[in-house]
Scaffold this active site. Structure first.
Site, short mmCIF file in Angstrom:
data_model
loop_
_atom_site.label_atom_id
_atom_site.label_comp_id
_atom_site.label_asym_id
_atom_site.label_seq_id
_atom_site.Cartn_x
_atom_site.Cartn_y
_atom_site.Cartn_z
N TYR A 1 0.84 -1.20 0.00
CA TYR A 1 0.00 0.00 0.00
C TYR A 1 0.86 1.24 0.00
O TYR A 1 2.07 1.19 0.28
CB TYR A 1 -0.94 0.01 1.20
N LEU B 1 11.37 1.13 6.99
CA LEU B 1 10.79 1.59 5.73
C LEU B 1 11.47 2.88 5.31
O LEU B 1 11.70 3.77 6.13
CB LEU B 1 9.28 1.84 5.90
N GLU C 1 12.11 2.23 14.26
CA GLU C 1 11.20 3.29 13.82
C GLU C 1 9.98 3.30 14.70
O GLU C 1 9.85 2.49 15.62
CB GLU C 1 10.83 3.09 12.35
N LYS D 1 6.57 -2.09 1.88
CA LYS D 1 5.41 -1.48 2.54
C LYS D 1 4.19 -2.40 2.37
O LYS D 1 3.28 -2.14 1.59
CB LYS D 1 5.14 -0.09 1.97
#
Length: 284
Positions: free
Chosen positions: A33, A204, A179, A147
């Protein structure tokens, strides 16, 4: 009035939107996505999101479902049909529908779904007051650079944070911050250096991350891309996160310890303003 969404070539009301129960996105989280922000009715960092979409698809042995120009047209059409001035466009591509089997099916049409969400992202109460975060073990799979739609553990970590009275969680692996649950994490050291984890399969590659680091360097701010620990973060001058709809969001507390006297730090505030200004100039 119902939103208009896009499902496999058709614009339909959200109550009429349907995909197969055999869709691999539903059965295996076999999909990717992207989320593109909308400001003043225009798309922010669209080309960057498209590049990352292509990379995610390649990593999962999938192809992009339609030409770039068509994807841009779909985004713009949804923004127009739903009269979105500020908010986001969500895009999801799955491998498609097939009988349940762990092996990838062959010659199956992909599923392409897009929808909009109207929300205030520039005038964000969270960005104004600053976020409180807690540290949580990073138990996700090892390919966080893709992702994918498998977001269960980030959701669990977000709920852990909320149960502790915080806004979000920073994920920690081998003693080092990877993250946030849906954002990249940063600290600003006492000498003013911005530190954020270097790119690898552990995190990411944020589109907003790249744009904000570019802004920082143009503002003559020193940047180091390396891991940092929660212990180092607790001694930092300030901290912040970046994401597509959060832009630059100051962090004012980590595991109960206040940073910047509990107020948004000057570096984060300046970078947020610079990012919004530059994004609006380049919006399409």
């Amino acid at each position: 009035m119902e939103r208009i969404v896009y499902v496999n070539g058709e614009y339909v009301q959200e109550s009429d939107a349907k995909i197969s129960v055999f869709d691999r996105g539903f059965l295996f989280a076999d999909g990717v996505y992207e989320v593109t922000s909308v400001l003043e009715g225009k798309l922010i960092d669209f080309d960057g999101h498209l590049r990352r979409l292509r990379r995610s698809l390649v990593e999962l042995a999938m192809t992009i479902p339609c030409p770039d120009e068509e994807l841009l047209s779909i985004h713009r059409e949804l923004v127009a049909r739903n009269a979105v001035v500020e908010g986001l466009v969500y895009l999801q591509v799955t491998r498609g529908a097939a009988d349940r089997d762990f092996a990838f099916p062959k010659n199956v049409p992909q599923t392409l779904v897009l929808f909009t969400q109207a929300k205030s992202i520039v005038d964000s109460p969270l960005a104004k007051r600053g976020a409180r975060v807690v540290s949580v073990d990073d138990l996700r799979w090892g390919r966080r650079d893709i992702k994918t739609v498998q977001l269960l553990y980030p959701s669990m970590a977000k709920m852990i944070a909320q149960e502790k009275g915080a806004d979000d969680a920073w994920l920690v692996q081998d003693g080092l911050v990877t993250e946030g649950t849906s954002n990249n994490a940063y600290i600003v050291t006492q000498d003013g250096t911005i530190v954020t984890r270097d790119l690898s399969s552990d995190i990411l590659a944020g589109i907003t991350r790249a744009a904000v680091l570019k802004c920082a360097r143009e503002l003559q701010m020193k940047v180091e891309e390396r891991p940092f620990s929660i212990a180092e973060a607790l001694t930092a001058r300030e901290a912040f996160t970046t994401s597509a709809t959060g832009f630059v969001c100051p962090v004012v507390e980590i595991d109960g310890t206040a940073l910047s006297d509990g107020n948004p730090g000057a570096v984060a505030v300046r970078l947020r303003q610079a990012y919004i200004e530059e994004s609006l100039k380049a919006a399409i």
